[in-house]
Design a protein around this motif. Structure first.
Motif: not given
Length: 354
Positions: A218-225, A284-305
């Protein structure tokens, strides 16, 4: 509009500029979607350079402090701007510029081309969503939910995965989505053990799990479910695996607290699945950021602090995938708000038999 002055302050002096050429980051900065063009930022000016195709529309929609410049040949017009501003060095996006285009810019631009730092700065800016961005992500989610709720009416034995996917895409557009947020994952039976399974001609059967990993733009922004539902009936094992994933999802959600790290969210889900004996089936990782891209920072993974901050939007999507049998994934987007994360979805997560 983002805090553009963060980008201006990134520049070390008035002889250095930033050149943004990727479509997504151009749209992020000036709010104008275009398949071509560039944003140039100096200490004194914010410029959107576009060609004839976009010039009139950009003039009508782009807001100050941006000025719109019509360009004929982009490189030549950028050089003219950089000469006017006495620019000696220009940062480019190292994450999105190809080697070929980087070489072209190094040869054709008068200022020295700098390849480190700009992409990282833009990613940092995009981590924190403005109220307007959150509204658009939420609007995309509501479109997704409306389409999902309606398509459940045709989910029954005999229908194909492809039919469900096509109908969902149609409904997302009917209800106001620009397009689907990604290639929709609508899979049934044994295919649900494939985290990124592709809808095909497999027919839904009584006793299947059916996984929907879906989203709208919607207007460039993504959803994920993601929702996993049973068709007609379910075994005790299906109930047990579903509950394990749901509890992992809920534990991760409770860890989505400002000040926690992305790793802590992932570990909350992963530890629960591990403790139930299914760790090897969650890859796989538990999650990721969402916005103008479907996958953006941060990656929700055990090595990402990366430390979570208010107004980040991340997904929470643990899963268990049993090869040759079935898989379960449950996913919502969450808005970080202090120690009270906001679930942007309104669709229940309870075990459902259709």
């Amino acid at each position: 509009m983002p805090d553009l002055y963060q980008l201006r302050d990134f520049l070390p002096d008035d002889r250095t500029a930033a050149l943004v050429t990727s479509e997504t980051n151009r749209r992020y900065l000036c709010g104008f979607p275009a398949s071509a063009g560039a944003v140039a930022v100096t200490k004194n000016r914010f410029i959107l350079a576009v060609d004839f195709r976009y010039f009139e529309a950009a003039q009508k929609t782009v807001q100050p402090p941006f000025e719109v410049v019509r360009c004929t040949r982009l490189i030549d017009d950028l050089n003219r701007i950089f000469l006017q501003e006495n620019i000696q060095s220009v940062y480019i996006e190292d994450e999105s510029v190809t080697v070929a285009y980087c070489n072209e810019l190094q040869e054709a631009l008068i200022p020295q081309v700098l390849t480190e730092g700009l992409s990282a700065k833009l990613n940092e800016m995009r981590l924190i969503k403005s109220p307007e961005e959150v509204e658009k992500i939420t609007a995309a989610q509501r479109i997704t939910e409306r389409a999902y709720t309606e398509v459940l009416n045709i989910l029954k034995p005999g229908v194909t995965e492809r039919k469900i996917a096509v109908e969902l895409e149609h409904l997302i557009k009917v209800y106001g989505g620009e397009r689907v947020a990604f290639d929709l994952i609508c899979i049934t039976g044994e295919n649900t053990s494939l985290p990124h399974g592709v809808p095909g001609d497999r027919v839904v059967k009584e006793g299947d799990f059916f996984t929907f990993d879906i989203g709208a733009v919607f207007d460039g922004y993504h959803s994920d479910m993601t929702r996993t539902v049973a068709v007609g009936s379910a075994t005790d094992e299906m109930h047990m695996i579903y509950d394990t994933v749901l509890q992992a999802h809920l534990k991760a959600a409770r860890a989505i607290i400002a000040g926690n790290t992305a790793a802590q969210v992932d570990i909350a889900a992963r530890d629960h699945i591990d403790s139930c004996g299914y760790g090897e089936y969650f890859g796989h990782s538990t999650g990721h950021g969402v916005g103008l891209s479907i996958h953006e920072a941060p990656t929700v993974y055990k090595t990402n602090h990366t430390v979570l901050r208010d107004n980040m939007v991340i997904t929470d999507e643990p899963g268990i995938y049993l090869p040759g049998k079935f898989g379960v994934r449950i996913e919502d987007m969450f808005l970080v708000k202090g120690d009270n994360p906001v679930d942007l979805a309104e669709i229940p997560k309870d075990f459902m038999i259709i």
